[in-house]
Structures are given as structure tokens and as C-alpha cells.
Design a protein around this motif. Structure first.
Motif, mmCIF file in Angstrom:
data_model
loop_
_atom_site.group_PDB
_atom_site.id
_atom_site.type_symbol
_atom_site.label_atom_id
_atom_site.label_comp_id
_atom_site.label_asym_id
_atom_site.label_seq_id
_atom_site.Cartn_x
_atom_site.Cartn_y
_atom_site.Cartn_z
ATOM 1 N N SER A 709 -32.645 20.854 9.228
ATOM 2 C CA SER A 709 -33.705 21.836 9.368
ATOM 3 C C SER A 709 -33.935 22.414 7.985
ATOM 4 C CB SER A 709 -33.300 22.940 10.340
ATOM 5 O OG SER A 709 -32.179 23.623 9.824
ATOM 6 N N SER A 722 -48.234 25.616 5.066
ATOM 7 C CA SER A 722 -48.663 25.176 6.393
ATOM 8 C C SER A 722 -47.531 25.351 7.403
ATOM 9 C CB SER A 722 -49.132 23.725 6.347
ATOM 10 O OG SER A 722 -48.108 22.884 5.853
ATOM 11 N N GLN A 723 -46.302 25.300 6.935
ATOM 12 C CA GLN A 723 -45.175 25.665 7.785
ATOM 13 C C GLN A 723 -44.048 26.124 6.871
ATOM 14 O OE1 GLN A 723 -44.578 21.133 8.955
ATOM 15 N NE2 GLN A 723 -42.761 22.244 9.575
ATOM 16 N N THR A 724 -43.276 27.068 7.333
ATOM 17 C CA THR A 724 -42.186 27.584 6.505
ATOM 18 C C THR A 724 -40.832 27.191 7.068
ATOM 19 O OG1 THR A 724 -42.232 29.652 7.716
ATOM 20 C CG2 THR A 724 -43.475 29.572 5.647
ATOM 21 N N HIS A 725 -40.835 26.630 8.277
ATOM 22 C CA HIS A 725 -39.596 26.166 8.864
ATOM 23 C C HIS A 725 -39.872 24.837 9.528
ATOM 24 C CE1 HIS A 725 -38.891 30.458 8.506
ATOM 25 N NE2 HIS A 725 -37.605 30.201 8.574
ATOM 26 N N GLY A 726 -38.848 24.048 9.662
ATOM 27 C CA GLY A 726 -39.048 22.783 10.344
ATOM 28 C C GLY A 726 -37.725 22.109 10.611
ATOM 29 N N THR A 736 -41.790 14.681 6.162
ATOM 30 C CA THR A 736 -42.462 15.910 6.569
ATOM 31 C C THR A 736 -43.326 16.350 5.396
ATOM 32 O OG1 THR A 736 -40.547 16.543 7.878
ATOM 33 C CG2 THR A 736 -42.128 18.278 7.376
ATOM 34 N N ILE A 738 -45.930 19.163 3.735
ATOM 35 C CA ILE A 738 -46.222 20.599 3.797
ATOM 36 C C ILE A 738 -47.385 20.875 2.853
ATOM 37 C CG2 ILE A 738 -45.245 22.920 3.470
ATOM 38 C CD1 ILE A 738 -43.392 21.506 5.268
#
Lengths: 966, 966
Positions: A709, A722-726, A736, A738
Motif C-alpha cells: 500500500s 488523483s489519489q493519495t493512497h492506494g 499504478t 497517479i
């Protein structure tokens, strides 16, 4: 009465071709009759005289001096042929009512009268074209639109012009495996059955000249016997031979026949001149009475030198003169004692150029009277760029000049024989240079297998035929021609919008294929930097998608032309590019060791199978009509020819059993494999220092199969994600991506954000990666129209100058699509070389740099050759208020041959980059580029600080941001 | 009475260890009791006195001066301890009958009496060994053989010797991830529970010294608290710290604790000396009273320099002197005012060497009295090669010298932390050099995670303990030791033949792993030329097969030792080589574009999965006892550490849809893709110019998927083929291999055959390929024993000289297995540097060359460093009757660090090649190699004509043919 009803209510006009007509005219009358039946479904009768006419409307084809009917009309003043009398290859189309009192049932006659045989034939084919039959009805599968009624309007008589260039034609060359196998399978050999289609094409394209295939064929033997030559003569196609086949002998004949002339097979005019003289004598005797241009001179076999490597230039020149002297004597003895009456050609090709001009103190053939009255055939550099051309100051040559041009080539640095890769604008630019420099006696183009080159060949023949229309004065010539050509191929069944789309596809196809020909493309040509591969891939996929969509949308009747000349070559070519681009990405990612490489590998293997698919499908197309025509090897050549090639290697990454991420900005070679205690330098992206970029992407890849993660944090409020966690799921999705988004409102001037990514792996390990994102939000509105340095470079397209100054109506013009990718500027008139630095026309570019320092200015120029043998190409620029500086665009001793690295680079990459040094001041600067040599064609200017290397690209970094004009 | 019955009929002797015994002795008495129970199934009682003894036979363990029982025996003249009294670490084993009148039931006592604590312990472990318990009972899983009866024979008393080297031990280093994770999982931390097993190992191996793990551990804090240090002291293990951890402080302590001493965390004795002094003071106070060797001196953190990059050597020296002065004062104040009484060590490691010797006019610490009485710890170059060593002419140093040696390393050019790769003979050779040069005070070896290095560690400790037995006088030391070691691990259950096989496996394993360590191996290291990859692959597969077979054959009880120390490391290591060799072949064939590449690709991916398999299986072995111990990354490092590595890329070839064969000789990089009109030069094989080669192979591969038949013809009667016709079936078998066989009877001298292969493809195409096969059949019997040039080279192993001349009993000796692959020759005595060229010992090599011309002679030498700082290594050779020539084996300014390319090459490739020029005459020549510098160790001589490049290999071309001796 201005209209002629050719076909209506199932009734079609007869064609009258008197028994006194020339055989070729009679033959073409039959061909045109076939053409008209394609349009109408009804085949006109071709009759010997009016007696046999069944209908009230007739077409009468005739040649001045060969027709009693025309003589009768002229006697009765119903016809005046003064516009064509005594002219070369002209015709008159005229509509006359009830012309013959003795045949009152003939209400209307459409007269097609030629000044000579070819004039008549051109006129007849003009009728076909007026009815909607394309010259490429056979070669391009352009099935004409079926019509219920054909009524032709004649507001005025049609009087054709004398063709601009005297001998206009093409050379079927490098014809194996494609054309050769095609002929063998379809006709049994490269014989008269095959040439029937070829000669017809020559004439339909308003040509009059041809060099036959000669790799493994003997034109005068394989017809069978003289049938090829006889048929050519019947058609009125003048036969020449290639530059190394003198005296109407095919190249292969010598080794086949030398035993008839002696025991020695040496093609040497030093050791074996008696036998070779007899051999030549046989050739000229055989062709006597047929319409030929006789090649004189001599070359070694297989494009080799005349004499051994240790022979001097002078030795060669002596032998060459001796050979030509013997040849001239043979021609005098056998053909005509007055040599001026015999069309002869001497090709100044490759090393013959040295023999002609002489070098190193050796006097060449240039001023030797043995070549008086001979057409001197100059050549391009095999890649469409003229070499030495006659200068206005040269002594006029009695025989005039010709040009041997290439749309296909078998030789170094790399052959191109598969598909068309000619950018029409580039051909136009160089051929008009040739014409303007007096090269008007002969234009011959190496057209490979014909098939695949229908489009540029049509343009070439039209340019040679009607220079006034398509020549130098028409900067939009190629585009205008293409529109006309598309109309001819697709008629009215295809909408204007669809034609525009096809036009766009052809533009994209010929543009990309000229950027780097498929044969010399390989996975390392295009670079990942500046999104180059990614952008090229997206553009190509887009064109392929359009090409595919159109195939589904076009009406059935147009599909054969579309598939034949657009769909298959376009799809096959672009797929070959995808093979290389995806292999490039596969190799880049495999080198990084990331699992995402395997997605590119799978896709690459699919594209490789598509490469076979497109070729196979094309070969099956129309019941196998074109089987073999796309068979040439065409990818990743490792040597100059097709002997050594492979598909790109597909590289597979085996995951390491460790926690290991790889982070990179999209479109950038730099990557980071996680923080290391010895080096925590973040990778950096500066794209958002461009005011027009507010989003960049970075990818999280993995070398290992340990999932993770991640959490992204950043020290600056202007940057969001666009996302800060994944959470990764490497098995399904190894990458992934970003987006980092800049909120310019929160940005005050330039700033750098530090992005930290914390990874927690499922095996308990933790890692970090650091990125820098640089952005800028300065106000440049005080410099409207200026280009802005960012990412440490400037890239300015040549056509986007800020101002332009002409001198006495001369100077720079933008030539659309002339560049490798993009427009270019060229100075006009093309024969003018600006001598006086104080008064040169110029264009000026304004731009903003970030620091006062030393820069490298790279001029991206078209890879042209000096106009003068041994000369240079001069360029001229100035910076701000400094004096103009001259610079050489080619190195001293530049030589337009494969031995010269600079030339090789130029023709392989279709660009020449010339660097000059310059100092710029922080803020606004200007750079002027002056007219100097007319061969200095500017495409782009790329500038970067001397001390900061510019990341490699194949094309160039992207065009710089330009401050809006107020 | 010479035998002692320890165990019989289920009854085992008690062990008496008086209450007055030292704690460590008591602890080991318990350990030995456990050992004996492993053998007998019955655990001896350990009693405080004779009162508790239940049996007639007892073992009494005691230390001189600590035992009333021994005092009593000595008083009664039943025991004379004079052989050990006053000696370091000695023991006496003596059998006495009814020794104590007050305990008449005690019929026999085996006395184990130590001169001191460690002497007693070594004596006790000697008893374990005599009973068949290996020192590696825990670390090597060497389960002893179960016995029904244990009767020990004592022909004489056993009196041990004083150990040869005073401080003997190892350094647990670079211990993450393997040792670190193992401890964390098994013991919760690198704590006293873990060190219990470590200290026991130190003593079982007759060591007395240790440096604790320090990457992420603090020995004096993590025990917990002082428990580690206390336990070491109880065991009698002297604790030192690594070269950059002065005054009994762990490296990580400073950053953990600096706040106790100030605000500044800078490890700088320039800016922060007060705080650091206090920090050191705490360290020395904490350890007071425990047995330590105190490290003095100072280094930057993380192996960095003491001062910034801009500091001069002299700046550094001044600071270093200042630090040592402070350290000495602290030791005087806290430990002992007489520094001579305090064991101290100053490590001359890496850049400290410059500070010590001084360079560029700076006076170093060498003659500074601040280091009087301090052990000067010299170092190898981290790769087992000594650097500067004391010379016989040097002023003696009062504190003596030590050596810090490496079996494991974390640093440039590449780390090795996975498995053992120490060639025992090489370690022996350099360590005996050290001993002979007076380095006898301290030997410490970086042993990585311990596990994996049990074998070389055992040898190192034994060599340090008993130099007389294993030292320089015993050229067969390593092999003899290995035989003894195998006996200790496997006892009698494994047959002598099986032990010989295991010996062979260990030899092959350590040999190949030293050729190029797995971490620095990559697919391009081994070459295809001269069959190098193929031969290496075959040899490795052969060893792996033997290793696997033995696993099936060995008795169950020996399997754990075998799998622990042989099977898993050997299989995992060799598999890692296969990964690279097969990747090498995959890449070579993919580059050729042949379909056979895909077979290598599939096999490579299988080997990569086996890499994970072997590691995983080892981690599961014995219920997970060694989980994590093989976890270090170990392949294809791209930088010096494990941060950046990947498995090799697997390359897939997509067949081209054309007829295209690729013909090559097996084991040769040249290949031919079929006759081309521009180049019909055949590829050529000359292997059969060797009289001992009568067969060569060539392969017919394909790039395309078009099948073919072929026919082979040849112009010479002496050459035949395993098949002359064949048909391909590419889908099933992409390669056809053919043998060409020479009939020497039909051959008269040297000759070249032209082999023509005609291919007929299923698509109708025909192609040809041409090969040359060169063979020779000359008579060389007039040059018995001479090596023969063929294939344009000579390769002569150093040990196969034709004659040898010693001088006064000194000169060259063959040291078996000393070379990278093969034996080497070294000059003895090792302290002798031959000064006088007229009287040097030499070896002479005789050989035949084919032509009189210039040659390049490459001496393949072991990559040793100069004995003297800044010095060179001198070599000396002569050709035929010419005078001897001296040459430098290393370049001027050679520096045994990663900044030096020559050093890097040497330690990476385990060889140094030095070229000299020579002229040889056609026919017989001789070359002499003279003794010069004792570090000039010759492995091979490779000779090739100056004008003919030698094809690249990693190792060398194969040994040349040698004419039989008469």
C-alpha cells in the motif's frame, strides 16, 4: 451545343478509329472502350469508319496526318487544328454537330485529335477520366462509379498543352520479391503480358518513357523475344535503360551471352573491349527502328566501380571516354550518322559524378565533346535530395539535363522497397528546384514495384507533365494535387468529409513513414523522453482507428481502391511502427526490471502477428490480385538490405521475490527504485513550468511480486493528486498511475514541491520514494508572441516566426508539410543565392530565457545536399543586436554518399541538426535566420543551455509554450 | 591402562566440575554433557564434586589454580601440569586410575585441565570432538553418530599447544537481512539468547575473540542491557568492536544517545569533541572489568571519511591524533594507568592506511608514540588480498600486528553476502603470507551471517590456532583440512568415497563461486567463444547432478549436515550460475534472431523459479531453523549493493515469415545467415588444428518459420559429417546440429575444407551457406612436452612448466587449486623478494608457434596487491636466449580501492592480466618466468599474435595441446 451525350438509355456512342490509325491508337481505343463499359455497363463499339456506327453520337479518335476524316473536316473548315499542329504530344477535343453530310444519322461527333500518337492517346485517356475512370483503374483498383447516363459538357474545345518535361517516366526497380514474384505468378514472367499493364499506366499518367525491370530480367529477350520492345513501340512508350545498361542491353544479358562474343566474362573495357563492343553492337542493331533513348557510358556490374579499387580517377575517365567514343561510333554506324538526331542519355550517377566533374586536378568529362547533344541525367542522392545541379552561371549543355529520382531504393544506408514513404511536398520541393535549374529534358523516377507508389508516382508524372500548374509557383501543390487525386480515385460516392479524412490519413502516413522509414526503424529510435514514444503511439493508434473506421463506413464500390491504396499500406505501415514503439517501451521497462514490461511484451508479440496478418490479408485481397506485392522485408534492418533483419526481441521480466518499487514520471527516462541511504536525490519533473501544463503523471511500478500500500504526501499546497493512497494488486495490474495536479491560483511564481511516497509492503518492509515537482506561474504578458524556455530548452517551429522581412519581393515562405514533422520555411526564388549579408531577407524569432548564459542553438534543417559538387550549404543567423554570422550547414568535404556519416545521418533521420553557440540574456531575446543558400530549409530551432544536456529524442522536444499574442 | 570407557551398557561417566570452577567452565561442562547425550542418548550428570558421582568412571574438568582436586593430585604427584602451567589457553587430558583414595569407587578419571579458562573449555570441547561431536553441531546441523559404546583411547596424555595467533575470532557483519531477521524471528533480537550460540561457536572453533553485529544493534544495550557483554565475559570470549567503533561503543549508539552529551549529533572530533569524549568515557566505564580489546582511532560514520572532502590528509591526521590522545587518556584514567596492560587495537582500514603511512609528504601515525603497544590491525582489500604488510626491514612495532580478513563484504565494487565464495587455498595463501610477515597478534574475519561460511570459518580458526600444522609449510593444507573437516561433520556413516565426492563438490562450489561471485555475475560475463558458456554449463550441471544424487544416497542421519552445508548452498549457487549462463545463451541467440533462443528463454525462466525454490526450501528445512538465512539478494547487481538488482531478462524471438537459416560453429560467436552476393566469406573453424580434436559441431538454426531440407557437400576427403542430408521441423526442433569429423589418416599436414550447405525451403526458395574447416596433422614429436599454438593462441597453465630451476633451495612451487580455476605457482619462501636478476629461480615453458612474428604474452596472475604501500609488484620473464626483463604487474599509482579500475577488475574477476610484447620464431620457443616479488602468483600464460585479436572469454581460451612427453 456544348454537351455530348456519351451514354443514355442504354445506348452508348461508338468510337471511330480509322484503319489508317497507328496501332497504338487502335489499341488504346479498345482500352478506352473497356473503361467506358466499366462506367456504363455497355461497351462502345470501336469501328474503322462511320459506316459501322449504329448511333447518332460518335467519338472519333485520330492523329493529325493519319486520318482522312480529319482531313475532310479541315478541308471543310469544320476543324482547325492549328493549336496542336507541330506540337509534341498534344490533343484537341472538340464537339461538332452533323459533321459528315454523307452520314446524316451522325448527329454529334466528339473529336479527339492528337498532334502525334501519344497526343492522341492522352486525349483518349482524357475521355476516360472525364467519364470518371481513374488512371489507376488497374493499379489502384479504383473501380469507377457506375452511371446511368454520361453527358459531357464542353464549354470550349479542350486543347492540351505540350508536356513540361520531354521524357517523363519511371523505372521498375528492386522488383524482387514483390513485383517479380507477382509477375511470375500472374503472367509467367516479366513479359509482354505484364508490360501491357505497365505501358498502359505510363500513358494513362501522361508519361512517355520507361526503364524496364532488370534485376533478373532481360527486356529484349523475355517478352518472349522482342515482344516487350515491340509492344512498347506499339504503345508509343519510349524505352530507356538504367544508368549502367548502355546501348539497349539489359544488365543481365552480358553474363548470359558473353560466350557469343569471346571466352572472357569480364565486364571490363580495359581487358575485354572487343567483345563488349560486339555485344553493344548487337544491342543497338536489335533496337534499331524502335523508339528508344540510348544510354551511353559504362559502369561496373552490380552498381560497382568501373575499374578496380586501385585505379585512379584519371584511369577511369580515360576508359569511360574510350567506351563512349566506341558507343557513339556504333550509334552513328547503325542508327543515324547524325548523332544529334538520336536521343542519348548519359547518367551522372554516384561515382560517375566524379568522372563527370573531375576532382583532385583530374579533368572530367564535363567539357568533353563526346557527350555533346547527350541528355545528362543527374540524380538525387537516392533519398530524394538533389546532388550537384546546373547553376545559372554554368555553360549551357546542348543535350539538356534530366533527373533520376527515387521513390524506392536498394542500397546504403538502408533500402526502402516495401511501401511508399514519399512526402509529396518534399518531392515537389526538390523537383521544382530541379526544373527551375533547367532540368527539363528527362524525369525518371525509381518506382520500385509500382504497387504501393501509385500516389507519389501520379504526382510525379503530373508535375512533369504540367509544371505550370503544379510547379514552384504553387506552394500548396501537393495538397491540391492530393485533393484532385482523391476525387479521381473515389469519385462522388465518397463524401467530401470522408475524402478530407482520407487526405488526413495519407498525410499522416507519408509523414510518419518519412520520419524514419520502416526498414531503418528499430526499438531504440524513438525515445521515452518528453513523452516521445507515448505521443507517437497515441497519434498512430488514432490514425489507425480512423483508417479502420473509414473502411467500415465507405460505400462498397470504393472499398477496393481504399483498401488497395490506403487501408492496407497504412495499417501495415503503422503497425510496423507500433511494433517498434512497443518494443522500445518493452525494452525500456525490461531494463528497469518492472513487471509492466511484460504487458508491453505481450502487446508487442500481438503487433508482430498483426504484421504478418496485414501482409497476408493484402495478398488475399481481390482474390489474390496483388499476391506478393507486399512481400518485401520491412523492419529493423541490420544492414543496408533485407538480408539481415529480425523482428524486435520481446523481453520478459521475471519478478524478484523482494519488495521493490520503481517510480518514474511518465515520458521521462529517469526513475527511482526507492530511497537509498547513499542517495536520496529525488527524481524531478518540470513540465509544469510551462504555463499550459497543469498536470503530470507518475507511475508506480514494481520489480518484485510483493504487494504494497502507499501513501502520498506533499509539502506544498498548490499540488494535489488523483489519489493519495492506494493498494497494489501486482498480479492483475502491475502499474499504478497517479496524476499530480497544479492549482496555479495557489502558486506564486516558480516553486518546487517535494512529494514523498511511503510504501508498506505485505512482507512488513517499508520503503520511501521522493519526487520533486517544479511548477511556474510567472506573468509573461509583456512579451506577447515570445516562446518561453522551460525544462531547460526552447523548441520553436520554423514557421512560427515573430516577424519576416523580405527584400525586393524575395525571401522566406512557409511551405506547408515540407518538414520532417511540420511545416518548413524555404527562401524564394529557389535559384537565388543571397550574396550580400547586409541585405538578406530574414525571419525573426522572439523568446524568453531564464538565465543569462551560454546556449547551444540547434538548427533543424532538411537534409539537403550542396547545389554544387564539393560545395557547402551556407546558413546565416544573428542574435539580438549582433552582426549576422555565416555558418556551414554541412561539414567541409561533405559527400552525398554512404561513406559520409553526416549524409547517412541526414537521409536516415530525415533531418540535419547544425549547432551554433550563442549567449542570451535573461528575459526576452531574438534570433534571426537569414536567407542564404536556397537549400537551407529550416524546420525547427532547438535551444538549450550549454551546460545542461538535452535529453535525447528522435524528433525534438515538444514545441515550447508561446506567450499569447495580445 | 590407556583407554577410558565413557559410555557402555547404558551407563555414562559423570562430569565433575567443582563449585570453585569459573562460571564459563561450568557452563561449558553442561554444554559438553548435552553433546555427549547426543552421541549416547544418555546425558552425563555434571556434579560439583566426587561425592555425587554414581559411576566408576568420571571426567574431571578443572582449571589450574581453581581446583582443589587437581591441587590434591599434584600434591600426591599423580599429576604434573608443567606442560601447561603459565601457558595461554592450553589444556592437558590425562587418564588416571583410582586417583582419590577417599573415593575408591572411582576407578578411572579422565582429567581435563586447563591452564586458564579458555584452555579448560577447549579441552572440554576436545572431549566432545573425540566422541564425534562436530564444532558445527548447531551451526552446521552436524548430528553426531549415535553410539552404543564410547571408549576413548589415550596412548599418551594429550597436551595442547599454545594457539599460534593471540586473538582469533570473527565479525558478524552485513547481517541484514539474513542473520538479523533470523535472530529477530528466533530470539526476538540480536540478544544474549542469540549470542549464546555464537559464543559457543567461537570457543568450539578454539577462538577467543569476536566483533558483534552492529548494523542495527548495540551490543551493550540489546542483551538486554549488558547481558550480551556479561555472557561473553562468562564464556571467556573477548569482545572487540569493528574498526570504526572506538572505546567499546556500538556504531549505532551515538545517534541513539548523543542527546545525553549535547545537542549536536555531528560525529566530528573537530566540532563536537567534548560530547564525543564523554560518550567514549561512558563506553569505557561500562565495559570496565570485562575482557575486551579496546578499539582506538576514529572514522566517519557509515564507513565515510573522518573529515569533509575538502580536508587535507594532514588535517585528518591531526584530528585523528587528537582523538587517540584523548582515548588513551580515558583508558589510563578509567581502566589502567599502565596502557601496556590494556589490550588496544587500531585498525588501519581503507583511508586510515593513508593516515597511518602518510602520503604526499604528510607524516602519518606510523612513527607516532600514541600508538605504541597498540595492536595495528591491518586489513585485506575486502576481497581476501592483503594490502600493505610489515616488511622484514621495518622497525618492529611494540603492539604487534593483526589482520582483518573478509569472507563477506558489503561495499564496492560489489557486495558478497549470500553464500560462501572463499577458495580456502587462496585464504591460506594470503593468511600464511600475513603470518610469515609477523601478523600474529590478532586475526579477525568478517564472516557475514555465520551461516553459509561455516566451512571457511572453521579453516580460518584452525589455521590461526595451529599454524604449525596448517601453515605455510603445508602446501596441501586446505585439502587436508577439508578431509578432516568432512570427517568431523559426517563421521563414519558416510563412506570414504562419498566424502571424496562431497570434497569434490565443495571444491567445485568454492572454485566456481570465486571465479565470479554470484552478485557480480551477469549474462554477459561468460562468453560463447571457445565453448566457454557451454563447457561451464556442462560442468555445473554435472556437479549439481552429483550433489543431488548424493542427497539420495547418504544415510538419513547425515542428511541435515549435508543439506545444511552442502546441498542447499551448492544447488542454490550453481542454479544462480545457470540462470546467468542460460540468459547469456538466450541473449546471444536472441541477438542472432534464431528460434532456438526461445528454448533458452524457457529454460532460463525455469532456473529463475528454481532460484526462489532453493531459497524457500532452505528456509523451510529443519522446521524453519534457518529461516531468512539465505535471504540476501544475490544476482546481477547493478550497483555495489543489493539495492539495484533484477533477474536477467528472458528474450523471446518472434519468427520472421521468411526463409532464413543461421549457421554457426558450436562455441563460437561468428555466424552466417546464408550466402550474400556482397559477401561470401565462409565462417571458419580451426579447432581441428589441435591434434587432440577430431570433431567439431555446427548448428543450423533458423530465424524464419519456413522449413527446409539441406544437403552438405565438402571438397576434401578427410572431412565427413554425422549427416549430409536432413529436413527441418522447426516447430518441434528449431536447431539441427551436425558433427564434422576429421579422418587424420587422410590428412597430410594442414588443410582447409570448404563445406557447402544447400538449403531448399518449403516456399520454393533456395539458399546456401559456406563453412571452412581447418585441420592439421603435422608431426611435433621432435618437441616433446611443448605446447602447440593453434587457433592463433597458446594457453599454458602455470603448473605445467617444462623445467624448473631453484636457487639455494628457494623458488617456485605449485600450489594446488590456488588459481581462479586451476593450480598456480608461487615462489617460496614467501618473505623473500628476489633482488638479483642474475640469480633468480625460474620456471620454463616450451611451445611451438606457427609463424615468426610479434606476439602478445598475457600473464594471468592472482590479483594481489603490492606488499608495500604505494609500491608495485615486480614480475620478470625472458624469451629464448634473451635477457630477463622486469615488468610491473600493477600500474604506477595502483591503489587497492574501488577508485582504481585495475583493482576493481582484479577483485571482480579474480584475475589480473598483464601483457608484455615478445617476438617468437616459427617452431620451438621457450619462455621463462622468474621469481621476483612473492606476490607474483602465476596462474596461466596466454599468448596470441599481436595482429590477430583473441576472441573474448571470461576465463581464458582452453589449455593448448601439449606434445606428449617421450
Amino acid at each position: 451545343m456544348k454537351s455530348f451525350c456519351l451514354f443514355e438509355n442504354g445506348i452508348i456512342a461508338d468510337i471511330v478509329c480509322e484503319a489508317s490509325s497507328l496501332d497504338g491508337v487502335k489499341r488504346i481505343a479498345g482500352t478506352v472502350s473497356e473503361d467506358l463499359s466499366l462506367v456504363t455497363g455497355k461497351k462502345p463499339n470501336v469501328t474503322n469508319g462511320l459506316e459501322d456506327c449504329r448511333n447518332g453520337n460518335v467519338v472519333i479518335v485520330a492523329t493529325l496526318g493519319q486520318s482522312a476524316l480529319m482531313d475532310s473536316l479541315m478541308e471543310r473548315r469544320l476543324l482547325d487544328a492549328k493549336d496542336i499542329v507541330g506540337k509534341r504530344e498534344c490533343y484537341l477535343m472538340k464537339l461538332v454537330g452533323t459533321p459528315f453530310p454523307e452520314f446524316p444519322n451522325i448527329k454529334q461527333a466528339l473529336l479527339i485529335i492528337g498532334s502525334d500518337k501519344r497526343g492522341t492517346i492522352y486525349g483518349m485517356f482524357r475521355l476516360s477520366e472525364l467519364c470518371g475512370v481513374s488512371p489507376l483503374v488497374f493499379w489502384g483498383d479504383a473501380i469507377p462509379e457506375k452511371k446511368e447516363k454520361v453527358r459531357l459538357e464542353f464549354a470550349n474545345d479542350i486543347v492540351s498543352k505540350e508536356p513540361s518535361v520531354k521524357y517523363r517516366g519511371f523505372f521498375i526497380n528492386d522488383e524482387w520479391p514483390a513485383f517479380g514474384k507477382w509477375c511470375a505468378e500472374r503472367y509467367g514472367d516479366v513479359n509482354a503480358k505484364a508490360y501491357d499493364k505497365v505501358f498502359e499506366l505510363v500513358l494513362r499518367l501522361k508519361g512517355n518513357y520507361m526503364w524496364p525491370a532488370m534485376w533478373n530480367s532481360s527486356f529484349w529477350q523475355d517478352g518472349p523475344d522482342l515482344e516487350n520492345a515491340r509492344l512498347a513501340d506499339e504503345y508509343g512508350v519510349v524505352i530507356g535503360t538504367s544508368h549502367h545498361e548502355p546501348l539497349c542491353r539489359a544488365g543481365v544479358e552480358w553474363q548470359r551471352q558473353y560466350k557469343n562474343y569471346g571466352d572472357d566474362n569480364a565486364w571490363s573495357f580495359v581487358s575485354n573491349s572487343d567483345a563488349i563492343t560486339e555485344f553493344w553492337k548487337g544491342g543497338i542493331q536489335r533496337s534499331k527502328g524502335l523508339e528508344n533513348v540510348i544510354t551511353i557510358g559504362m559502369r561496373g556490374e552490380n552498381d560497382s566501380h568501373l575499374m578496380g579499387k586501385d585505379a585512379t580517377l584519371q584511369n577511369n575517365i580515360v576508359v569511360l571516354k574510350k567506351a563512349i567514343t566506341v558507343q557513339n561510333q556504333l550509334i552513328k554506324d547503325i542508327v543515324n550518322p547524325d548523332l544529334r538526331e538520336v536521343p542519348r542519355m548519359f547518367a551522372i550517377y554516384k561515382e560517375v559524378e566524379d568522372f563527370f566533374f573531375g576532382v583532385d586536378g583530374s579533368e572530367g568529362l564535363r567539357n568533353w565533346n563526346g557527350i555533346d547533344d547527350v541528355i545528362l541525367l543527374l540524380s538525387d542522392d537516392n533519398h530524394g535530395n538533389l546532388r550537384a545541379i546546373p547553376q545559372p552561371t554554368d555553360k549551357p549543355h546542348s543535350g539538356g539535363y534530366g533527373i533520376y529520382y527515387h521513390f524506392d531504393y536498394h542500397g546504403a544506408p538502408v533500402s526502402y522497397e516495401w511501401l511508399n514513404h514519399t512526402n509529396l511536398v518534399k518531392a515537389w520541393e526538390q523537383l521544382t528546384m530541379a526544373y527551375e535549374h533547367g532540368i527539363r529534358e528527362m524525369w525518371i523516377v525509381n518506382v520500385g514495384d509500382i504497387k504501393g507508389n501509385e500516389y507519389p508516382l501520379s504526382f510525379f508524372m503530373n508535375l512533369a507533365y504540367d509544371y505550370e500548374k503544379w510547379g514552384v509557383s504553387n506552394l500548396d501543390s501537393a495538397a491540391e494535387y492530393t485533393r484532385q487525386w482523391l476525387d479521381a480515385q473515389f469519385g462522388n460516392a465518397v463524401s467530401a468529409e470522408q475524402k478530407t479524412q482520407i487526405h488526413g490519413i495519407l498525410d499522416a502516413y507519408t509523414w510518419w513513414s518519412a520520419v524514419r522509414i520502416p526498414e531503418s526503424l528499430n526499438p531504440s529510435v524513438f525515445k521515452n523522453n518528453f513523452h516521445e514514444i507515448e505521443n507517437a503511439h497515441a497519434a498512430i493508434v488514432n490514425v489507425m482507428s480512423k483508417t479502420d473506421t473509414l473502411r467500415k463506413e465507405l460505400p462498397q464500390q470504393c472499398l477496393s481502391a481504399y483498401e488497395s491504396m490506403v487501408y492496407y499500406p497504412v495499417m501495415a505501415f503503422f503497425n510496423s511502427m507500433l511494433v517498434n514503439l512497443e518494443a522500445g517501451m518493452n525494452h525500456i521497462h525490461a531494463d528497469r526490471g518492472t513487471l509492466v514490461a511484460n504487458q508491453f511484451s505481450a502487446s508487442l508479440l500481438e503487433k508482430i502477428s498483426l504484421d504478418r496478418h496485414y501482409v497476408d490479408e493484402f495478398h488475399k485481397f481481390l482474390g489474390g490480385k496483388w499476391n506478393h506485392m507486399m512481400e518485401s522485408a520491412h523492419m529493423c534492418f541490420r544492414s543496408w538490405d533485407d538480408h539481415n533483419w529480425t523482428y524486435p526481441i520481446a523481453q520478459t521480466v521475471a519478478p524478484i521475490p523482494y519488495a521493490k518499487i520503481v517510480v518514474s514520471f511518465r515520458g521521462d527516462n529517469a526513475y527511482n527504485i526507492g530511497h537509498h541511504w547513499q542517495d536520496r536525490t529525488p527524481i524531478c519533473n518540470s513540465e509544469m513550468t510551462r504555463p499550459d501544463v497543469s498536470e503530470v503523471s507518475f507511475d508506480i511500478d514494481s520489480r518484485g511480486d510483493v504487494d504494497f500500500s502507499f501513501a502520498i504526501t506533499c509539502d506544498k499546497p498548490w499540488l494535489s493528486f488523483s489519489q493519495t493512497h492506494g493498494v497494489s494488486c501486482l498480479k492483475d495490474q502491475p502499474r499504478t498511475s497517479i496524476k499530480a495536479i497544479c492549482d496555479r491560483v495557489k502558486l506564486d511564481g516558480g516553486d518546487v514541491a517535494l512529494v514523498q511516497i511511503d510504501f508498506a509492503f505485505t512482507n512488513g518492509e517499508k520503503k520511501q520514494a521522493f519526487l520533486n515537482v517544479r511548477a511556474g506561474n510567472n506573468d509573461y504578458s509583456h512579451c506577447p508572441g515570445a516562446f518561453l524556455e522551460s525544462q531547460n530548452y526552447l523548441c520553436i517551429p520554423a514557421d512560427k516566426y515573430n516577424s519576416k522581412v523580405d527584400v525586393e519581393g524575395t525571401g522566406w515562405s512557409v511551405v506547408p508539410r515540407l518538414g520532417r514533422i511540420g511545416n518548413a520555411i524555404k527562401s524564394f526564388p529557389v535559384t537565388k543565392n543571397w550574396e550580400n549579408p547586409s541585405n538578406r531577407p530574414y525571419v525573426q524569432y522572439d523568446f524568453i530565457v531564464s538565465e543569462t548564459r551560454e546556449y547551444v542553438v540547434s538548427f533543424y534543417l532538411s537534409p539537403r545536399n550542396p547545389r554544387i559538387k564539393g560545395g557547402t550549404i551556407e546558413g546565416c543567423f544573428s542574435v539580438n543586436d549582433n552582426q549576422p554570422e555565416l555558418f556551414d550547414i554541412v561539414q567541409p568535404n561533405y559527400y552525398a554518399e554512404w561513406v559520409d556519416k553526416e549524409w547517412n545521418y541526414g537521409v536516415t533521420n530525415n533531418i540535419r541538426k547544425v549547432n551554433v553557440a550563442a549567449s542570451f540574456n535573461q528575459g526576452l531575446n531574438s534570433l534571426r535566420f537569414y536567407a542564404a543558400d536556397p537549400n537551407a530549409i529550416l524546420e525547427k530551432i532547438v535551444i538549450h543551455p550549454k551546460d545542461i544536456p538535452l535529453a535525447a529524442t528522435h524528433l525534438a522536444p515538444p514545441e515550447s509554450y508561446r506567450v499569447p499574442l495580445k
